[in-house]
Scaffold this motif. Structure first.
Motif, PDB file in Angstrom:
ATOM      1  N   ALA A  73      -3.191 -10.789   2.377  1.00  0.00           N
ATOM      2  CA  ALA A  73      -3.683 -10.615   0.948  1.00  0.00           C
ATOM      3  C   ALA A  73      -2.552  -9.495   0.388  1.00  0.00           C
ATOM      4  N   PHE A  74      -2.837  -8.405   1.149  1.00  0.00           N
ATOM      5  CA  PHE A  74      -1.885  -7.166   0.794  1.00  0.00           C
ATOM      6  C   PHE A  74      -0.393  -7.492   0.682  1.00  0.00           C
ATOM      7  N   SER A 127       4.483  -7.494  -6.912  1.00  0.00           N
ATOM      8  CA  SER A 127       4.879  -6.143  -7.245  1.00  0.00           C
ATOM      9  C   SER A 127       6.412  -6.108  -7.421  1.00  0.00           C
ATOM     10  N   LEU A 128       6.863  -6.445  -6.455  1.00  0.00           N
ATOM     11  CA  LEU A 128       8.528  -6.335  -6.190  1.00  0.00           C
ATOM     12  C   LEU A 128       9.229  -7.277  -7.371  1.00  0.00           C
ATOM     13  N   LYS A 129       8.501  -8.620  -7.595  1.00  0.00           N
ATOM     14  CA  LYS A 129       8.975  -9.434  -8.431  1.00  0.00           C
ATOM     15  C   LYS A 129       8.718  -9.023  -9.895  1.00  0.00           C
ATOM     16  N   GLY A 150     -10.726  -1.337   3.140  1.00  0.00           N
ATOM     17  CA  GLY A 150     -11.258  -1.034   1.938  1.00  0.00           C
ATOM     18  C   GLY A 150     -10.230  -0.549   0.979  1.00  0.00           C
ATOM     19  N   SER A 151     -10.737  -0.214  -0.187  1.00  0.00           N
ATOM     20  CA  SER A 151      -9.919   0.451  -1.236  1.00  0.00           C
ATOM     21  C   SER A 151      -9.251   1.630  -0.618  1.00  0.00           C
ATOM     22  N   SER A 152      -9.933   2.233   0.245  1.00  0.00           N
ATOM     23  CA  SER A 152      -9.353   3.835   0.839  1.00  0.00           C
ATOM     24  C   SER A 152      -8.136   3.334   1.614  1.00  0.00           C
ATOM     25  N   GLY A 153      -8.034   2.218   1.968  1.00  0.00           N
ATOM     26  CA  GLY A 153      -7.095   1.540   3.033  1.00  0.00           C
ATOM     27  C   GLY A 153      -5.638   1.710   2.154  1.00  0.00           C
ATOM     28  N   GLU A 171      -2.402  -0.930  -8.793  1.00  0.00           N
ATOM     29  CA  GLU A 171      -3.115  -1.511  -9.728  1.00  0.00           C
ATOM     30  C   GLU A 171      -3.725  -3.079  -9.428  1.00  0.00           C
ATOM     31  N   LYS A 172      -2.671  -3.534  -8.797  1.00  0.00           N
ATOM     32  CA  LYS A 172      -2.802  -5.079  -8.499  1.00  0.00           C
ATOM     33  C   LYS A 172      -3.895  -5.355  -7.475  1.00  0.00           C
TER      34      LYS A 172
END
Length: 358
Positions: free
Chosen positions: A234-235, A242-244, A297-300, A330-331
């Motif tokens: 997913a990452f 983001s690159l696109k 988690g988001s901290s990752g 942001e995504k």
């Protein structure tokens, strides 16, 4: 064919907020879980008298950490190995002459060895040296190592498969940077490259390890089957998006993006085991999943940047890095990546190999 195959890069060096040194808790937790298994391996499987007599210097014990990066994880890993070997050696009696330890830290030539060496403890109980180079190649003299450690590194390929950028190939990976959501030919090309790299890796270690020497591996694997619902993928999807976006904004050339493919592959345990058996130089003493705490988690997000930044900067240029990862973050914040029950951890696999007698 256009462009060149993407090659791996070292982790983000230095001591800054995005450095690997400060953003490798994910890997550290796996190492902490594996410590007891490595201690058991040395206590139960390692024949110290045999491995020392197989080397040129019977008073020394050589440890290599392959893909060491900058620490502190590598220091924790090698010190645990050394402490366990000392304990095993002392069990033979008080008259045993003390062992001297040599530790080789290996990574890419562009790895931040300066930061690593500056973090070495002043009271370390071993001699230390840096060994630059790809671990798919030979790095050490024959029969010079007694214990090899390699964690969270073997999924990195020596290069992305060349077929991915060949427009005449069924494995042309147009519009993607990885094998997820790609035709089966793309995944097969990745799998074939992994097999080549593992063959080279195992052949090199077979020459470098003494008879009876041990090798402990920790790597992330996919369970058997074709599920793609994993945080790591997913990452990757979000980085690709983001690159696109930056291509559409005119900040990255479309041709450059079309020639970029992540040089990493996560095998299944069965796939890995088959490659080890084909090599036939090692016996598989242990192969099992590590039971680690939930680590995503988001901290990752900073951890993802610590791992990917140098690769992205080396291919697209450092001037896009901040904006790319701002868009990526942001995504991630807008996505349901952390709340989706379908997204799972991949297997953290521990593998203990023993070098067979020559």
């Amino acid at each position: 064919m256009e462009g060149i195959s993407t090659r791996p890069s070292p982790m983000k060096g230095g001591d800054g907020p995005y450095s690997y040194a400060h953003n490798s808790v994910y890997q550290r937790q796996g190492l902490e879980t594996a410590k007891v298994l490595i201690n058991e391996a040395i206590a139960e499987v390692l024949d110290i008298k045999e491995v020392i007599s197989s080397s040129s210097s019977w008073k020394s014990f050589a440890v290599a950490d392959l893909g060491c990066s900058v620490g502190p994880n590598t220091l924790m890993a090698v010190e645990n190995i050394i402490d366990s070997v000392k304990l095993k050696h002392q069990s033979f009696g008080q008259n045993q002459e003390a062992l001297e330890f040599m530790v080789f830290f290996n990574d890419h030539a562009s790895n931040d060895f300066n930061t690593l060496f500056q973090s070495l403890p002043p009271d370390k109980q071993y001699f230390a040296a840096g060994v630059p180079g790809l671990f798919q190649d030979r790095l050490f003299p024959k029969a010079s190592l007694h214990f090899v450690h390699c964690s969270y590194s073997l999924h990195w390929l020596s290069k992305a498969p060349k077929e991915l950028i060949d427009k005449s190939s069924p494995a042309w990976n147009k519009g993607r940077i990885y094998y997820i959501h790609a035709p089966k030919e793309v995944r097969e090309a990745y799998s074939a490259q992994f097999a080549k790299d593992m063959e080279s890796f195992l052949n090199a270690r077979a020459k470098e390890l003494v008879s009876g020497g041990l090798m402990a591996l920790i790597l992330t694997c996919l369970p058997d089957g074709n599920s793609i619902q994993y945080y790591d993928f997913a990452f990757m999807d979000l980085l690709e998006a983001s690159l696109k976006d930056m291509v559409y904004a005119g900040l990255v050339s479309e041709d450059k993006l079309e020639s970029f493919n992540f040089p990493q592959y996560n095998p299944t345990p069965e796939e890995l085991g088959t490659l080890i058996e084909i090599n036939s130089c090692f016996s598989i003493e242990r192969m099992e999943p590590l039971v680690c705490p939930t680590k995503r988690g988001s901290s990752g997000i900073h951890g993802v940047r610590a791992v990917w930044e140098e690769l992205v900067a080396g291919y697209f240029g450092s001037d896009i890095v901040d904006e790319l990862f701002d868009r990526f973050e942001e995504k991630v914040a807008k996505s349901s990546i952390f709340s989706q029950s379908g997204n799972k951890q991949m297997i953290e696999l521990y593998v203990l190999l023993k070098r067979k007698t020559y």
